[in-house]
Design a protein around this motif. Structure first.
Motif, PDB file in Angstrom:
ATOM      1  N   SER A 138       0.887  -1.323   0.010  1.00 34.58           N
ATOM      2  CA  SER A 138      -0.014  -0.119  -0.057  1.00 34.58           C
ATOM      3  C   SER A 138       0.906   1.316  -0.094  1.00 34.58           C
ATOM      4  CB  SER A 138      -1.007  -0.092   1.021  1.00 34.58           C
ATOM      5  OG  SER A 138      -0.306  -0.325   2.384  1.00 34.58           O
ATOM      6  N   TRP A 140       1.618   5.723   0.627  1.00 36.61           N
ATOM      7  CA  TRP A 140       1.684   6.504   1.765  1.00 36.61           C
ATOM      8  C   TRP A 140       0.549   7.643   1.867  1.00 36.61           C
ATOM      9  CZ3 TRP A 140       1.866  11.327  -0.382  1.00 36.61           C
ATOM     10  CH2 TRP A 140       2.350  11.471  -1.481  1.00 36.61           C
ATOM     11  N   ASN A 141      -0.018   7.740   0.682  1.00 34.20           N
ATOM     12  CA  ASN A 141      -1.143   8.903   0.604  1.00 34.20           C
ATOM     13  C   ASN A 141      -2.479   8.695   1.409  1.00 34.20           C
ATOM     14  OD1 ASN A 141      -2.168   7.262  -1.528  1.00 34.20           O
ATOM     15  ND2 ASN A 141      -2.936   8.788  -2.324  1.00 34.20           N
ATOM     16  N   LYS A 164       2.608  -4.817   3.334  1.00 36.90           N
ATOM     17  CA  LYS A 164       3.800  -4.256   3.136  1.00 36.90           C
ATOM     18  C   LYS A 164       3.337  -2.758   3.037  1.00 36.90           C
ATOM     19  CE  LYS A 164       6.630  -2.383   0.880  1.00 36.90           C
ATOM     20  NZ  LYS A 164       6.766  -0.848   1.324  1.00 36.90           N
ATOM     21  N   GLU A 167       7.045   2.684   3.008  1.00 32.44           N
ATOM     22  CA  GLU A 167       8.181   3.209   3.759  1.00 32.44           C
ATOM     23  C   GLU A 167       8.265   4.691   4.180  1.00 32.44           C
ATOM     24  OE1 GLU A 167       8.123   1.904   0.849  1.00 32.44           O
ATOM     25  OE2 GLU A 167       9.973   2.695  -0.342  1.00 32.44           O
ATOM     26  N   GLY A 197       9.917  -1.061  -0.587  1.00 33.31           N
ATOM     27  CA  GLY A 197       9.109  -1.830  -1.640  1.00 33.31           C
ATOM     28  C   GLY A 197      10.305  -2.321  -2.549  1.00 33.31           C
ATOM     29  N   GLY A 216      -0.672   1.799  -5.896  1.00 35.12           N
ATOM     30  CA  GLY A 216       0.543   2.711  -6.166  1.00 35.12           C
ATOM     31  C   GLY A 216       0.664   3.192  -7.385  1.00 35.12           C
ATOM     32  N   SER A 217       1.777   3.313  -7.674  1.00 35.27           N
ATOM     33  CA  SER A 217       2.009   4.038  -9.282  1.00 35.27           C
ATOM     34  C   SER A 217       1.984   2.977 -10.147  1.00 35.27           C
ATOM     35  CB  SER A 217       3.569   4.716  -8.968  1.00 35.27           C
ATOM     36  OG  SER A 217       4.479   3.620  -8.718  1.00 35.27           O
ATOM     37  N   LEU A 239      -4.170   2.206  -9.189  1.00 32.86           N
ATOM     38  CA  LEU A 239      -3.057   2.859  -9.746  1.00 32.86           C
ATOM     39  C   LEU A 239      -3.410   4.183  -9.883  1.00 32.86           C
ATOM     40  CD1 LEU A 239      -1.598   0.360 -12.407  1.00 32.86           C
ATOM     41  CD2 LEU A 239      -1.058   0.530  -9.912  1.00 32.86           C
ATOM     42  N   GLY A 240      -2.473   5.092 -10.590  1.00 36.58           N
ATOM     43  CA  GLY A 240      -2.671   6.435 -10.480  1.00 36.58           C
ATOM     44  C   GLY A 240      -3.902   7.017 -11.293  1.00 36.58           C
ATOM     45  N   CYS A 272      -5.056   9.914  -5.664  1.00 36.84           N
ATOM     46  CA  CYS A 272      -5.133   9.423  -6.754  1.00 36.84           C
ATOM     47  C   CYS A 272      -6.493   9.738  -7.932  1.00 36.84           C
ATOM     48  CB  CYS A 272      -5.125   7.631  -6.732  1.00 36.84           C
ATOM     49  SG  CYS A 272      -6.597   7.210  -5.695  1.00 36.84           S
ATOM     50  N   ARG A 319       8.344  14.493  -4.233  1.00 34.31           N
ATOM     51  CA  ARG A 319       7.041  14.856  -4.739  1.00 34.31           C
ATOM     52  C   ARG A 319       7.071  16.319  -5.003  1.00 34.31           C
ATOM     53  NH1 ARG A 319       4.085  11.109  -6.862  1.00 34.31           N
ATOM     54  NH2 ARG A 319       4.783   9.266  -6.117  1.00 34.31           N
ATOM     55  N   GLU A 372       0.567  12.377 -14.192  1.00 35.19           N
ATOM     56  CA  GLU A 372      -0.130  12.732 -12.732  1.00 35.19           C
ATOM     57  C   GLU A 372       0.924  13.462 -12.112  1.00 35.19           C
ATOM     58  OE1 GLU A 372       0.050   9.141 -10.178  1.00 35.19           O
ATOM     59  OE2 GLU A 372      -1.980   9.792  -9.493  1.00 35.19           O
ATOM     60  N   TRP A 440     -14.414   0.586  -6.238  1.00 44.46           N
ATOM     61  CA  TRP A 440     -13.515   1.359  -6.481  1.00 44.46           C
ATOM     62  C   TRP A 440     -12.355   0.968  -7.375  1.00 44.46           C
ATOM     63  CZ3 TRP A 440     -12.829   6.786  -5.209  1.00 44.46           C
ATOM     64  CH2 TRP A 440     -11.353   7.193  -5.348  1.00 44.46           C
TER      65      TRP A 440
HETATM   66  P1  NAD Z   1       4.572   3.565  -5.107  1.00 43.13           P
HETATM   67  O1  NAD Z   1       4.471   2.759  -6.412  1.00 43.13           O
HETATM   68  O2  NAD Z   1       5.963   4.470  -5.043  1.00 43.13           O
HETATM   69  O3  NAD Z   1       4.730   2.643  -3.817  1.00 43.13           O
HETATM   70  C1  NAD Z   1       3.369   1.979  -3.446  1.00 43.13           C
HETATM   71  C2  NAD Z   1       4.055   0.686  -2.562  1.00 43.13           C
HETATM   72  O4  NAD Z   1       4.643  -0.041  -3.460  1.00 43.13           O
HETATM   73  C3  NAD Z   1       4.788   1.272  -1.186  1.00 43.13           C
HETATM   74  O5  NAD Z   1       4.439   0.353  -0.324  1.00 43.13           O
HETATM   75  C4  NAD Z   1       6.081   0.871  -1.945  1.00 43.13           C
HETATM   76  O6  NAD Z   1       7.068   0.574  -0.819  1.00 43.13           O
HETATM   77  C5  NAD Z   1       5.933  -0.398  -2.681  1.00 43.13           C
HETATM   78  N1  NAD Z   1       7.028  -0.434  -3.700  1.00 43.13           N
HETATM   79  C6  NAD Z   1       7.709   0.378  -4.267  1.00 43.13           C
HETATM   80  N2  NAD Z   1       8.673  -0.041  -5.316  1.00 43.13           N
HETATM   81  C7  NAD Z   1       8.422  -1.446  -5.184  1.00 43.13           C
HETATM   82  C8  NAD Z   1       8.836  -2.433  -6.256  1.00 43.13           C
HETATM   83  N3  NAD Z   1       9.751  -2.180  -6.897  1.00 43.13           N
HETATM   84  N4  NAD Z   1       8.207  -3.565  -5.775  1.00 43.13           N
HETATM   85  C9  NAD Z   1       7.227  -3.759  -5.026  1.00 43.13           C
HETATM   86  N5  NAD Z   1       6.807  -2.804  -4.208  1.00 43.13           N
HETATM   87  C10 NAD Z   1       7.267  -1.481  -4.233  1.00 43.13           C
HETATM   88  O7  NAD Z   1       3.562   4.555  -5.000  1.00 43.13           O
HETATM   89  P2  NAD Z   1       3.369   5.860  -3.688  1.00 43.13           P
HETATM   90  O8  NAD Z   1       4.384   6.881  -4.029  1.00 43.13           O
HETATM   91  O9  NAD Z   1       3.518   4.960  -2.407  1.00 43.13           O
HETATM   92  O10 NAD Z   1       1.793   6.109  -3.970  1.00 43.13           O
HETATM   93  C11 NAD Z   1       1.418   6.994  -5.010  1.00 43.13           C
HETATM   94  C12 NAD Z   1       0.909   6.336  -6.226  1.00 43.13           C
HETATM   95  O11 NAD Z   1      -0.277   5.345  -5.857  1.00 43.13           O
HETATM   96  C13 NAD Z   1       0.190   7.474  -7.367  1.00 43.13           C
HETATM   97  O12 NAD Z   1       0.268   7.070  -8.248  1.00 43.13           O
HETATM   98  C14 NAD Z   1      -1.235   7.537  -6.911  1.00 43.13           C
HETATM   99  O13 NAD Z   1      -2.111   7.491  -7.826  1.00 43.13           O
HETATM  100  C15 NAD Z   1      -1.440   5.849  -6.523  1.00 43.13           C
HETATM  101  N6  NAD Z   1      -2.646   5.634  -5.825  1.00 43.13           N
HETATM  102  C16 NAD Z   1      -3.488   4.972  -6.086  1.00 43.13           C
HETATM  103  C17 NAD Z   1      -4.681   4.725  -5.522  1.00 43.13           C
HETATM  104  C18 NAD Z   1      -5.952   4.000  -6.135  1.00 43.13           C
HETATM  105  O14 NAD Z   1      -6.939   3.682  -5.414  1.00 43.13           O
HETATM  106  N7  NAD Z   1      -6.049   3.945  -7.289  1.00 43.13           N
HETATM  107  C19 NAD Z   1      -4.701   5.253  -4.210  1.00 43.13           C
HETATM  108  C20 NAD Z   1      -3.826   5.799  -3.610  1.00 43.13           C
HETATM  109  C21 NAD Z   1      -2.727   5.987  -4.421  1.00 43.13           C
END
Ligand code: NAD
Length: 522
Positions: A138, A140-141, A164, A167, A197, A216-217, A239-240, A272, A319, A372, A440
């Protein structure tokens, strides 16, 4: 070397270190998944009502500790206390309530029907059983609401979970662990693995949980999807987004402008489903922009623990740098910064503050429209007719949420049907995340699968079909030996079942009975 791996919780407003955590090692992930799988076997056999009783302890604990939970979220992530309550704690309480009211209904055995079943004396039903262990990764936002709502549904359905957390918000990750300790879950069923991650992500997938739920991203989601494919593990990707906000000619500008300001700057734009692109009918755009600028300038930036602050800091330097890059790219290509546009230090605070920023003169060649931004920017662009607005909204690699504004709900619904997105909200924005009944998830690069809602519930179960034959025949008609008469019989049976006219069906029935020798003559 060991020191550099310590995970720190840093207050984004003050840059003070809140706490430090020992990270898990990559090798731990296999142990964690195995321990959770072991505990999950008995948990899966525990009646769902008893499982829910454990989770209702979470509900009670949360309601008694709202202030403390909100404070931890604010000092770890930076968002204001009110946002911690509204956008983090409230959705989790709603998820618990949803599980209590809808989980049983959504996962009760489901009897199936088919015209052949009564004839062939077949009974068929679907049952919903836990998948096993779910690996949740998951961001951080929304460090609380996102993992909590996923963990609760997964556990309620009889799964184990290895989480997980990000961080960047380990303090909230640790609080989640402590909250579930209160629920008295079986040892090992739910495990929190703190760490990077890049270090723990691959080992978690390689430990072969039964499903990965990643939020995440896009680049990390894409990477994990590939890793999951190697193990043939299903994956949900949240995702984003680059969410459009369309203000039609007959919209209520006063309400729409307030929504745009909130939707773009809540959580310092790090959502997101943030309002990231605003399209306004040309007849309203000037007035709308003036009102938006005025409302943006009234926002009070500061430490989120102060209840009179409207917008907190961003999470980190990386950011802020991305927001600056998007603004720089837009200005270089002709856009105007109408308010904001720079770093800030409200009250002398050293944290990651950036002013809420309104941009005009933007277009689809700019990063602030195509990529994004995930920060406090609100770019406004005019359109001349509804078809153009829809084309602009759909001209994106993302498709998470969308918002349409009109006094005619009928017209807005027509537009909503033509927008490529997981959710379209009419005359509001963003808030459906707080309602567990609303699915969602997104289309295009915004991901695959759904969380929340009945559809989200079904992501955490194996849909098992159980079919019973009560045939009185010694052999089914399609078994060996094969013959010309069976071939003819099957053809006639198809006519009987699927032909459109009654005569044709009746003929098919007679032919089938004859071919299968069920009329007593050859
Ligand atoms: P991120 O992808 O950098 O990190 C998300 C998670 O993945 C963290 O726990 C991180 O430690 C882990 N991670 C990072 N690198 C990894 C790897 N190589 N392998 C496995 N895990 C890894 O994203 P972020 O910066 O924490 O969050 C922002 C992004 O999340 C934005 O793009 C946002 O739009 C998206 N987001 C989407 C939703 C949704 O519901 N669609 C909700 C919240 C955030």
């Amino acid at each position: 070397m060991a020191e550099s791996k310590i995970i720190q919780s840093i207050n984004p407003a003050t840059l003070a270190v809140n706490a430090e955590f020992e990270p898990a090692s990559p090798g731990d992930m296999k142990t964690f998944v195995e321990a959770s799988r072991e505990a999950q076997k008995a948990w899966a056999r525990t009646p769902i009502r008893r499982r829910l009783e454990h989770l209702l302890k979470v509900n009670r604990f949360m309601l008694s500790n709202v202030d403390d939970i909100a404070r931890v979220i604010t000092i770890d992530n930076g968002k204001t206390l009110l946002e911690a309550v509204n956008t983090e704690i409230l959705p989790v309480l709603d998820t618990l309530n949803f599980c209590d009211s809808d989980l049983l209904r959504a996962t009760s055995d489901e009897k199936l029907s088919n015209p052949i079943f009564p004839v062939a004396r077949i009974e068929s039903s679907n049952i919903y059983e836990p998948l096993g262990v779910i690996g949740i990764i998951s961001p951080w936002n929304f460090p609380f609401a996102i993992p909590m709502s996923q963990i609760i549904v997964a556990l309620a359905l009889g799964n184990g979970v290895v989480l997980k957390p990000s961080e960047f918000t380990p303090l909230v990750g640790d609080m989640i662990k402590r909250i579930f300790d209160e629920a008295g879950l079986p040892e090992g069923l739910f495990i929190v693995a703190q760490g990077l991650g890049t270090e723990l992500g691959d080992p978690l997938v390689e430990a072969h949980p039964d499903k990965i739920v990643f939020t995440g991203s896009v680049p990390v989601g894409r990477h994990l999807m590939t890793k999951a494919a190697e193990q043939v593990i299903p994956i949900v990707l949240e995702l984003g987004g680059k969410d459009p906000f369309i203000v039609l000619e007959d919209a209520d500008v006063e309400r729409a402008s307030s929504a745009a300001v909130w939707g773009a700057f809540v959580n310092a734009g790090q959502v997101c489903a943030s309002v990231e692109r605003v399209y306004v009918h040309e007849s309203l755009v000037e007035h709308f922009t003036e009102v938006v600028i005025e409302k943006t300038q009234r926002l009070r930036l500061g430490d989120g623990t102060n209840p009179d602050v409207d917008m907190g800091p961003m999470i980190n330097e990386r950011r802020i740098a991305l927001v600056e890059a998007h603004i720089g790219d837009a200005v270089a290509k002709g856009a105007a910064v109408r308010t904001g546009g720079k770093r800030a230090s409200p009250g002398g605070l050293p944290g990651h503050f950036f002013e809420p920023t309104v941009l005009t003169g933007v277009n689809h060649t700019m990063d602030c429209i195509n990529e994004e931004t995930f920060g406090p920017t609100l770019p406004i662009m005019p359109f001349s007719n509804t078809a153009e607005a829809i084309d602009l909204a759909n001209d994106s690699k993302y498709g998470l949420l969308s918002s349409v504004w009109s006094r005619s709900t009928k017209n807005a619904r027509e537009v909503a049907r033509r927008i490529e997105a997981g959710t379209v909200i009419i005359n509001d924005c963003l808030f459906t995340y707080g309602f567990s009944q609303c699915p969602w998830g997104g289309v295009k690069n915004s991901g695959t699968g759904r969380t929340h809602s009945v559809h989200g519930i079904r992501e955490f179960v194996n849909i098992k079909n159980i079919t019973v034959s009560k045939s009185p025949l010694r052999e089914d008609l399609w078994w060996y030996p094969y013959s010309k008469s069976k071939f003819n019989g099957m053809k006639a049976g198809m006519q009987a079942l699927y032909c459109e006219g009654l005569r044709c069906r009746a003929g098919g029935i007679l032919d089938a009975l004859r071919s299968f020798n069920l009329l007593g003559n050859k």
